[in-house]
Design a protein around this motif. Structure first.
Motif, PDB file in Angstrom:
ATOM      1  N   MET A  75      29.783 -22.350  -2.008  1.00  0.00           N
ATOM      2  CA  MET A  75      28.993 -20.979  -1.805  1.00  0.00           C
ATOM      3  C   MET A  75      29.856 -21.004   0.001  1.00  0.00           C
ATOM      4  O   MET A  75      29.948 -21.769   0.901  1.00  0.00           O
ATOM      5  N   LYS A  76      30.206 -19.498   0.280  1.00  0.00           N
ATOM      6  CA  LYS A  76      30.985 -19.478   1.733  1.00  0.00           C
ATOM      7  C   LYS A  76      30.405 -18.389   2.228  1.00  0.00           C
ATOM      8  O   LYS A  76      29.729 -17.159   1.592  1.00  0.00           O
ATOM      9  N   ILE A  77      29.723 -18.852   3.440  1.00  0.00           N
ATOM     10  CA  ILE A  77      29.118 -17.919   4.223  1.00  0.00           C
ATOM     11  C   ILE A  77      29.304 -17.539   6.139  1.00  0.00           C
ATOM     12  O   ILE A  77      30.634 -18.314   6.074  1.00  0.00           O
ATOM     13  N   LEU A  78      29.965 -16.306   6.340  1.00  0.00           N
ATOM     14  CA  LEU A  78      29.874 -16.067   7.400  1.00  0.00           C
ATOM     15  C   LEU A  78      28.838 -15.810   8.121  1.00  0.00           C
ATOM     16  O   LEU A  78      27.403 -14.579   7.730  1.00  0.00           O
ATOM     17  N   VAL A  79      28.694 -15.629   9.358  1.00  0.00           N
ATOM     18  CA  VAL A  79      27.594 -15.504  10.142  1.00  0.00           C
ATOM     19  C   VAL A  79      28.546 -14.514  11.694  1.00  0.00           C
ATOM     20  O   VAL A  79      29.100 -15.214  12.339  1.00  0.00           O
ATOM     21  N   CYS A  80      28.319 -12.991  12.110  1.00  0.00           N
ATOM     22  CA  CYS A  80      29.011 -13.030  12.769  1.00  0.00           C
ATOM     23  C   CYS A  80      28.077 -12.809  14.336  1.00  0.00           C
ATOM     24  O   CYS A  80      26.424 -12.711  14.271  1.00  0.00           O
ATOM     25  N   ILE A  81      28.687 -13.355  15.343  1.00  0.00           N
ATOM     26  CA  ILE A  81      27.613 -13.061  16.606  1.00  0.00           C
ATOM     27  C   ILE A  81      28.661 -12.429  17.837  1.00  0.00           C
ATOM     28  O   ILE A  81      29.164 -11.881  17.833  1.00  0.00           O
ATOM     29  N   LYS A  82      27.238 -11.951  18.667  1.00  0.00           N
ATOM     30  CA  LYS A  82      28.551 -11.532  20.109  1.00  0.00           C
ATOM     31  C   LYS A  82      28.439 -11.793  21.054  1.00  0.00           C
ATOM     32  O   LYS A  82      26.990 -12.358  21.330  1.00  0.00           O
ATOM     33  N   GLN A  83      28.973 -12.100  22.244  1.00  0.00           N
ATOM     34  CA  GLN A  83      28.548 -12.775  23.550  1.00  0.00           C
ATOM     35  C   GLN A  83      27.775 -11.936  24.297  1.00  0.00           C
ATOM     36  O   GLN A  83      28.761 -10.819  24.007  1.00  0.00           O
ATOM     37  N   VAL A  84      27.149 -12.116  24.981  1.00  0.00           N
ATOM     38  CA  VAL A  84      26.188 -10.812  25.725  1.00  0.00           C
ATOM     39  C   VAL A  84      25.646 -11.289  27.409  1.00  0.00           C
ATOM     40  O   VAL A  84      25.807 -12.519  27.192  1.00  0.00           O
ATOM     41  N   PRO A  85      25.563  -9.911  28.064  1.00  0.00           N
ATOM     42  CA  PRO A  85      25.123 -10.948  29.095  1.00  0.00           C
ATOM     43  C   PRO A  85      23.245 -11.407  29.442  1.00  0.00           C
ATOM     44  O   PRO A  85      22.754 -10.465  28.291  1.00  0.00           O
ATOM     45  N   ASP A  86      23.273 -12.230  29.971  1.00  0.00           N
ATOM     46  CA  ASP A  86      21.709 -12.747  29.939  1.00  0.00           C
ATOM     47  C   ASP A  86      21.074 -11.071  30.346  1.00  0.00           C
ATOM     48  O   ASP A  86      21.745 -10.612  31.799  1.00  0.00           O
ATOM     49  N   MET A  87      19.814 -11.000  29.960  1.00  0.00           N
ATOM     50  CA  MET A  87      19.558  -9.910  30.128  1.00  0.00           C
ATOM     51  C   MET A  87      18.635 -10.385  31.122  1.00  0.00           C
ATOM     52  O   MET A  87      17.907  -8.903  32.272  1.00  0.00           O
ATOM     53  N   GLU A  88      18.437 -10.884  32.285  1.00  0.00           N
ATOM     54  CA  GLU A  88      17.989 -10.529  33.347  1.00  0.00           C
ATOM     55  C   GLU A  88      19.307 -10.993  34.500  1.00  0.00           C
ATOM     56  O   GLU A  88      18.521 -11.011  35.316  1.00  0.00           O
ATOM     57  N   SER A  89      20.490 -10.713  34.261  1.00  0.00           N
ATOM     58  CA  SER A  89      21.275 -10.196  35.214  1.00  0.00           C
ATOM     59  C   SER A  89      21.297  -8.898  35.994  1.00  0.00           C
ATOM     60  O   SER A  89      20.504  -8.007  34.992  1.00  0.00           O
ATOM     61  N   ARG A  90      21.849  -8.935  37.312  1.00  0.00           N
ATOM     62  CA  ARG A  90      21.805  -7.745  37.745  1.00  0.00           C
ATOM     63  C   ARG A  90      22.612  -7.091  37.197  1.00  0.00           C
ATOM     64  O   ARG A  90      23.701  -6.992  37.366  1.00  0.00           O
ATOM     65  N   PHE A  91      22.627  -5.986  36.401  1.00  0.00           N
ATOM     66  CA  PHE A  91      23.580  -4.629  35.897  1.00  0.00           C
ATOM     67  C   PHE A  91      24.005  -3.830  37.223  1.00  0.00           C
ATOM     68  O   PHE A  91      23.117  -3.760  37.863  1.00  0.00           O
ATOM     69  N   LYS A  92      25.579  -3.455  37.207  1.00  0.00           N
ATOM     70  CA  LYS A  92      25.755  -1.539  37.439  1.00  0.00           C
ATOM     71  C   LYS A  92      26.678  -1.694  36.932  1.00  0.00           C
ATOM     72  O   LYS A  92      27.589  -2.376  36.415  1.00  0.00           O
ATOM     73  N   VAL A  93      26.902  -0.251  37.255  1.00  0.00           N
ATOM     74  CA  VAL A  93      27.786   0.501  36.086  1.00  0.00           C
ATOM     75  C   VAL A  93      29.929   0.039  36.755  1.00  0.00           C
ATOM     76  O   VAL A  93      29.008  -0.075  37.558  1.00  0.00           O
ATOM     77  N   ASP A  94      30.423   0.237  35.796  1.00  0.00           N
ATOM     78  CA  ASP A  94      31.737  -0.121  36.221  1.00  0.00           C
ATOM     79  C   ASP A  94      32.578   0.668  36.703  1.00  0.00           C
ATOM     80  O   ASP A  94      31.926   2.236  36.655  1.00  0.00           O
ATOM     81  N   SER A  95      33.689   0.706  37.779  1.00  0.00           N
ATOM     82  CA  SER A  95      34.252   1.499  38.322  1.00  0.00           C
ATOM     83  C   SER A  95      34.420   2.929  37.152  1.00  0.00           C
ATOM     84  O   SER A  95      34.873   3.509  37.731  1.00  0.00           O
ATOM     85  N   ALA A  96      34.683   2.358  36.088  1.00  0.00           N
ATOM     86  CA  ALA A  96      35.114   3.557  35.664  1.00  0.00           C
ATOM     87  C   ALA A  96      33.855   4.256  34.479  1.00  0.00           C
ATOM     88  O   ALA A  96      34.178   5.434  34.310  1.00  0.00           O
ATOM     89  N   GLY A  97      32.928   4.138  34.982  1.00  0.00           N
ATOM     90  CA  GLY A  97      31.747   4.838  34.766  1.00  0.00           C
ATOM     91  C   GLY A  97      31.198   5.135  33.430  1.00  0.00           C
ATOM     92  O   GLY A  97      30.491   6.013  33.086  1.00  0.00           O
TER      93      GLY A  97
END
Length: 257
Positions: A1-23
């Protein structure tokens, strides 16, 4: 059996977020990165299926070079190899583009089972998995909280709104999006972390897989406006009622009877 799992890297949700310079997205500097929580359940289910069937398991992730660190966790959990789609501009991709990239990679690999998280914690569109299945022409079952393989059939439970569970059977090949509570993701052991360093981690330029133009574009984004603090009222019931009526009159202009 051939299996694929797709993942994404995300910021830790406890991070302090701010909008980037491009907005148009959040500033990625000074953030701590981790695997998307929903995807951890997908990786665990994929590893359990590999152990059950003796199958072959590939983990795929789209993003810049830094996502390789997150992919190494999936390899340490039990994935056999990694496919890194090198895309520094991944944050500008809409769900259709991301789904098309994954589908293009998987189109000639003959995967029997594909797992994705139900949604990503940063964008939360919950569209990528079903778009991949549509582009590949295979069934998709979303928000699964139970997974049982019987021959070429998979019996799952889906979590619907209000906590309702729906039982679904599907014949492979198929794609599944994973909800919280599907399983208990394992912690990579030190020996497996060391073994992961020797596993194949192939980088593929996104240009080799991106065959479509984007459909959506983020024009701007803003952080939510700050709300005023709450007001704590003290006193007996009669006093509290009088204070509340006074406040309502002042804030709304509505006369309380």
């Amino acid at each position: 059996m051939k299996i694929l799992v797709c993942i994404k890297q995300v910021p830790d949700m406890e991070s302090r977020f701010k909008v980037d310079s491009a907005g148009t997205w959040y500033d990625t500097t000074e953030l701590v990165w981790r695997m998307n929580e929903y995807d951890e359940y997908g990786v665990e289910q994929a590893v359990q299926l590999k152990e059950q069937t003796g199958g072959d398991l590939t983990v795929l992730c789209i993003g810049p070079d830094r996502v390789k660190e997150t992919m190494k966790k999936a390899l340490a959990m039990g994935c056999d190899r990694g496919a890194h789609v090198n895309d520094p501009d991944y944050a500008t991709r809409d769900p259709f583009e991301i789904g098309a990239i994954i589908a293009e990679y998987a189109s000639d690999k003959g995967f029997d089972v594909i797992f994705t998280g139900m949604q990503s914690q940063d964008r939360g569109s919950a569209q990528v998995g079903v778009l991949v299945s549509e582009l590949l022409g295979i069934p998709a079952v979303t928000t699964i909280v139970d997974f049982v393989l019987e021959g070429s059939t998979v019996n799952v439970k889906r979590e619907l709104e209000g906590g309702i569970k729906a039982k679904v059977s599907v014949t492979l090949p198929a794609l599944f999006t994973c909800q919280l509570g599907l399983n208990t993701p394992r912690y990579p052991t030190l020996p497996n972390i060391m073994k992961a360093k020797k596993k194949e981690l192939l980088s593929i330029p996104v240009q080799d897989l991106l065959k479509v133009a984007f459909r959506l574009e983020t024009v701007s984004m803003q952080l939510p406006e700050k709300k005023g603090g709450g007001l704590v009222l003290e006193g007996d019931a009669g006093e509290l009622a009088d204070k509340l009526i006074t406040i309502l009159k002042e804030k709304t202009g509505v006369l309380a009877k």
